[in-house]
Design an enzyme around this catalytic site. Sequence first.
Site, PDB file in Angstrom:
ATOM      1  CB  SER A   7      45.010  40.530  -0.242  1.00 28.96           C
ATOM      2  OG  SER A   7      45.846  40.565   0.903  1.00 28.96           O
ATOM      3  CG  HIS A  32      47.770  39.130  -3.494  1.00 31.89           C
ATOM      4  ND1 HIS A  32      48.604  39.375  -4.568  1.00 31.89           N
ATOM      5  CD2 HIS A  32      48.133  40.008  -2.522  1.00 31.89           C
ATOM      6  CE1 HIS A  32      49.437  40.361  -4.256  1.00 31.89           C
ATOM      7  NE2 HIS A  32      49.173  40.758  -3.019  1.00 31.89           N
ATOM      8  CG  ASP A  34      49.764  40.852   0.582  1.00 36.84           C
ATOM      9  OD1 ASP A  34      50.378  41.294  -0.403  1.00 36.84           O
ATOM     10  OD2 ASP A  34      48.516  40.859   0.672  1.00 36.84           O
ATOM     11  CG  MET A  36      53.992  42.577   4.702  1.00 34.35           C
ATOM     12  SD  MET A  36      52.788  43.621   5.524  1.00 34.35           S
ATOM     13  CE  MET A  36      51.526  43.721   4.253  1.00 34.35           C
ATOM     14  CG  HIS A  65      53.039  41.560  -2.918  1.00 33.64           C
ATOM     15  ND1 HIS A  65      52.139  42.551  -2.595  1.00 33.64           N
ATOM     16  CD2 HIS A  65      54.206  42.195  -3.221  1.00 33.64           C
ATOM     17  CE1 HIS A  65      52.739  43.743  -2.684  1.00 33.64           C
ATOM     18  NE2 HIS A  65      53.993  43.539  -3.056  1.00 33.64           N
ATOM     19  CG  MET A  67      55.406  43.911   0.162  1.00 38.08           C
ATOM     20  SD  MET A  67      53.778  44.254   0.831  1.00 38.08           S
ATOM     21  CE  MET A  67      53.114  42.603   0.832  1.00 38.08           C
ATOM     22  CG  MET A 136      52.885  48.175  -4.208  1.00 42.66           C
ATOM     23  SD  MET A 136      51.816  46.875  -3.542  1.00 42.66           S
ATOM     24  CE  MET A 136      50.861  47.735  -2.289  1.00 42.66           C
ATOM     25  CG  ASP A 174      48.394  44.597  -3.674  1.00 44.60           C
ATOM     26  OD1 ASP A 174      47.408  44.745  -2.950  1.00 44.60           O
ATOM     27  OD2 ASP A 174      49.396  43.921  -3.350  1.00 44.60           O
TER      28      ASP A 174
HETATM   29  C1  DX5 Z   1      49.553  45.806   1.111  1.00 46.21           C
HETATM   30  C2  DX5 Z   1      49.362  44.463   0.454  1.00 46.21           C
HETATM   31  C3  DX5 Z   1      48.018  44.293  -0.148  1.00 46.21           C
HETATM   32  C4  DX5 Z   1      46.881  44.425   0.834  1.00 46.21           C
HETATM   33  C5  DX5 Z   1      45.681  44.892   0.109  1.00 46.21           C
HETATM   34  O1  DX5 Z   1      50.870  45.998   1.427  1.00 46.21           O
HETATM   35  O2  DX5 Z   1      50.309  44.251  -0.579  1.00 46.21           O
HETATM   36  O3  DX5 Z   1      47.917  43.094  -0.889  1.00 46.21           O
HETATM   37  O4  DX5 Z   1      46.600  43.228   1.511  1.00 46.21           O
HETATM   38  O5  DX5 Z   1      44.678  45.118   1.024  1.00 46.21           O
HETATM   39  P1  DX5 Z   1      43.480  46.127   0.731  1.00 46.21           P
HETATM   40  O6  DX5 Z   1      42.721  45.570  -0.442  1.00 46.21           O
HETATM   41  O7  DX5 Z   1      42.713  46.081   2.008  1.00 46.21           O
HETATM   42  O8  DX5 Z   1      44.081  47.475   0.425  1.00 46.21           O
HETATM   43 ZN    ZN Z   2      49.931  42.475  -1.986  1.00 44.69          ZN
END
Ligand code: DX5
Ligand code: ZN
Length: 215
Positions: A7, A32, A34, A36, A65, A67, A136, A174
């Site tokens: 990620s 990956h 992310d 948000m 991903h 969110m 998750m 994840d």
């Molecule tokens: C959290 C993300 C993850 C995050 C994982 O909301 O979806 O992908 O980056 O990070 P670690 O491996 O540090 O928990």
């Molecule tokens: Zn993620």
Amino acid sequence: MALIAPSLLASNFLKLQEECTMLNESEADWFHLDVMDGRFVPNISFGLPVIEQITKTTEKLCDVHLMILEPEKYAEAFKEAGANMLTIHLEVCPHLHRNIEQIKSLGMQAGVALNPHTPIILLQDILQDIDMVLIMSVNPGFGGQKFIPHSLKKIAALRKMIDDAKLNVKIEVDGGISLQNAKQVINAGADVLVAGSSIFKSADPKETIRQLKQL
Ligand code: DX5
Ligand code: ZN
């Protein structure tokens, strides 16, 4: 052997090019990414212009991903930015089937993500239509959180549900995954491991990825 999807949320954004080169030279399988929105989750990360640059650097699968609320408004834009797999949260989609069809019709693979409290039974009538379920194992919004142990039971139950239905749906996990717990996650039935902090904050990220691949 699981697929490894680092990620980039935990990467050094000032050195994004170098981080992408490192991942390209590593045994990592996917990128990956992310996204948000500060509404579905209490944090804002990066969006389309950044992803457009990252996807140009790699031939590896770009696993985005989302969110965010109303993912249907942005699916086409993420396709144009180079996403190969688009994962949306079940919790924000009253018309999940429609959203999945949209993603597939744009030529991307489609994933559905579940928050820690969302039961896998809610996947029963969508499982046959998707390429991946993202479990998750922390509450979404931040990297560097602690793995929620109950996730292991959930992964195992989902593995059984997928295998019993003879479906070819991947399980991605994840949140809070490290060299210490990754083997348990794989044994529970995961196909893809996302790891942020444990890779990028380690002394030798490429070596950490290599070790994760060997589990
Ligand atoms: C959290 C993300 C993850 C995050 C994982 O909301 O979806 O992908 O980056 O990070 P670690 O491996 O540090 O928990
Ligand atoms: Zn993620």
